[in-house]
Design a protein around this motif. Sequence first.
Motif, mmCIF file in Angstrom:
data_model
loop_
_atom_site.group_PDB
_atom_site.id
_atom_site.type_symbol
_atom_site.label_atom_id
_atom_site.label_comp_id
_atom_site.label_asym_id
_atom_site.label_seq_id
_atom_site.Cartn_x
_atom_site.Cartn_y
_atom_site.Cartn_z
ATOM 1 N N GLY A 1 0.818 -1.216 0.000
ATOM 2 C CA GLY A 1 0.000 0.000 0.000
ATOM 3 C C GLY A 1 0.848 1.261 0.000
ATOM 4 N N ARG A 2 1.909 1.260 0.775
ATOM 5 C CA ARG A 2 2.788 2.435 0.811
ATOM 6 C C ARG A 2 3.495 2.649 -0.512
ATOM 7 N NH1 ARG A 2 6.508 2.255 6.025
ATOM 8 N NH2 ARG A 2 7.209 0.519 4.800
ATOM 9 N N GLU A 3 3.952 1.574 -1.129
ATOM 10 C CA GLU A 3 4.635 1.709 -2.421
ATOM 11 C C GLU A 3 3.670 2.180 -3.508
ATOM 12 O OE1 GLU A 3 7.897 1.702 -3.098
ATOM 13 O OE2 GLU A 3 8.073 1.515 -0.937
ATOM 14 N N ARG A 4 2.453 1.667 -3.491
ATOM 15 C CA ARG A 4 1.458 2.134 -4.465
ATOM 16 C C ARG A 4 1.174 3.619 -4.272
ATOM 17 N NH1 ARG A 4 -2.749 -2.934 -4.309
ATOM 18 N NH2 ARG A 4 -1.566 -4.274 -5.711
ATOM 19 N N ALA A 5 1.056 4.046 -3.018
ATOM 20 C CA ALA A 5 0.811 5.459 -2.732
ATOM 21 C C ALA A 5 1.997 6.318 -3.172
ATOM 22 C CB ALA A 5 0.537 5.657 -1.242
ATOM 23 N N THR A 6 3.195 5.838 -2.960
ATOM 24 C CA THR A 6 4.390 6.574 -3.378
ATOM 25 C C THR A 6 4.435 6.714 -4.891
ATOM 26 O OG1 THR A 6 5.655 5.811 -1.459
ATOM 27 C CG2 THR A 6 6.915 6.573 -3.357
ATOM 28 N N ILE A 7 4.169 5.635 -5.588
ATOM 29 C CA ILE A 7 4.216 5.666 -7.056
ATOM 30 C C ILE A 7 3.136 6.585 -7.613
ATOM 31 C CG2 ILE A 7 3.858 4.281 -9.144
ATOM 32 C CD1 ILE A 7 5.213 1.950 -7.539
ATOM 33 N N SER A 8 1.929 6.487 -7.093
ATOM 34 C CA SER A 8 0.854 7.333 -7.616
ATOM 35 C C SER A 8 1.015 8.777 -7.165
ATOM 36 C CB SER A 8 -0.514 6.793 -7.188
ATOM 37 O OG SER A 8 -0.683 6.899 -5.793
ATOM 38 N N GLY A 9 1.522 8.993 -5.968
ATOM 39 C CA GLY A 9 1.699 10.348 -5.450
ATOM 40 C C GLY A 9 2.862 11.087 -6.072
ATOM 41 N N GLU A 10 3.865 10.368 -6.503
ATOM 42 C CA GLU A 10 5.055 10.991 -7.070
ATOM 43 C C GLU A 10 5.189 10.701 -8.560
ATOM 44 O OE1 GLU A 10 8.409 9.823 -4.728
ATOM 45 O OE2 GLU A 10 7.607 10.718 -2.918
ATOM 46 N N GLY A 11 4.103 10.258 -9.176
ATOM 47 C CA GLY A 11 4.137 9.939 -10.595
ATOM 48 C C GLY A 11 4.522 11.110 -11.466
ATOM 49 N N TYR A 12 4.184 12.316 -11.021
ATOM 50 C CA TYR A 12 4.541 13.499 -11.788
ATOM 51 C C TYR A 12 6.042 13.704 -11.858
ATOM 52 C CZ TYR A 12 5.370 15.810 -7.321
ATOM 53 O OH TYR A 12 5.849 16.145 -6.088
ATOM 54 N N GLN A 13 6.802 13.111 -10.953
ATOM 55 C CA GLN A 13 8.259 13.272 -10.938
ATOM 56 C C GLN A 13 8.986 12.104 -11.594
ATOM 57 O OE1 GLN A 13 9.341 13.787 -6.838
ATOM 58 N NE2 GLN A 13 8.753 15.940 -6.820
ATOM 59 N N SER A 14 8.240 11.139 -12.123
ATOM 60 C CA SER A 14 8.893 9.947 -12.666
ATOM 61 C C SER A 14 9.807 10.277 -13.844
ATOM 62 C CB SER A 14 7.858 8.900 -13.078
ATOM 63 O OG SER A 14 7.028 9.393 -14.107
ATOM 64 N N GLY A 15 9.484 11.309 -14.594
ATOM 65 C CA GLY A 15 10.359 11.709 -15.700
ATOM 66 C C GLY A 15 11.644 12.339 -15.215
ATOM 67 N N GLN A 16 11.561 13.041 -14.091
ATOM 68 C CA GLN A 16 12.739 13.708 -13.543
ATOM 69 C C GLN A 16 13.645 12.728 -12.790
ATOM 70 O OE1 GLN A 16 11.772 16.881 -10.851
ATOM 71 N NE2 GLN A 16 13.875 17.629 -10.733
ATOM 72 N N PHE A 17 13.041 11.715 -12.172
ATOM 73 C CA PHE A 17 13.794 10.732 -11.381
ATOM 74 C C PHE A 17 13.431 9.318 -11.842
ATOM 75 C CE2 PHE A 17 12.923 14.350 -8.494
ATOM 76 C CZ PHE A 17 14.210 14.826 -8.399
ATOM 77 N N PRO A 18 13.819 8.936 -13.055
ATOM 78 C CA PRO A 18 13.395 7.631 -13.574
ATOM 79 C C PRO A 18 13.947 6.438 -12.794
ATOM 80 C CG PRO A 18 14.999 8.646 -15.036
ATOM 81 C CD PRO A 18 14.637 9.670 -14.003
#
Length: 95
Positions: A46-63
């Motif tokens: 649950g925490r990892e899913r929340a992290t991925i969805s919450g920080e998805g906007y930064q996935s391009g900056q921190f792949p």
Amino acid sequence: MTVVIHQTGSPAPTPQDITCEEAGLWVAEEFFAIKDDLFEVHERIGRERATISGEGYQSGQFPNANFAHEALLVHLEARYLVLLGDAVGSDRTLH
């Protein structure tokens, strides 16, 4: 996952993505730090899913950091299925 250093009196450096090696080490350390507790694995999923969805906007900056969280999630979900199968398949007496 990214590290930001705060220093007084000087401008803070921009956050840097982790390296591929650091991503692999982090995933391994986090995965093996979790004991074979069904509820602990479920909570971490649950925490990892929340992290991925919450920080998805930064996935391009921190792949690499994003990849590390996604890789950990995949490993945790696989481990959860094994633990769940063991729990359901074992003979237990409920009191």
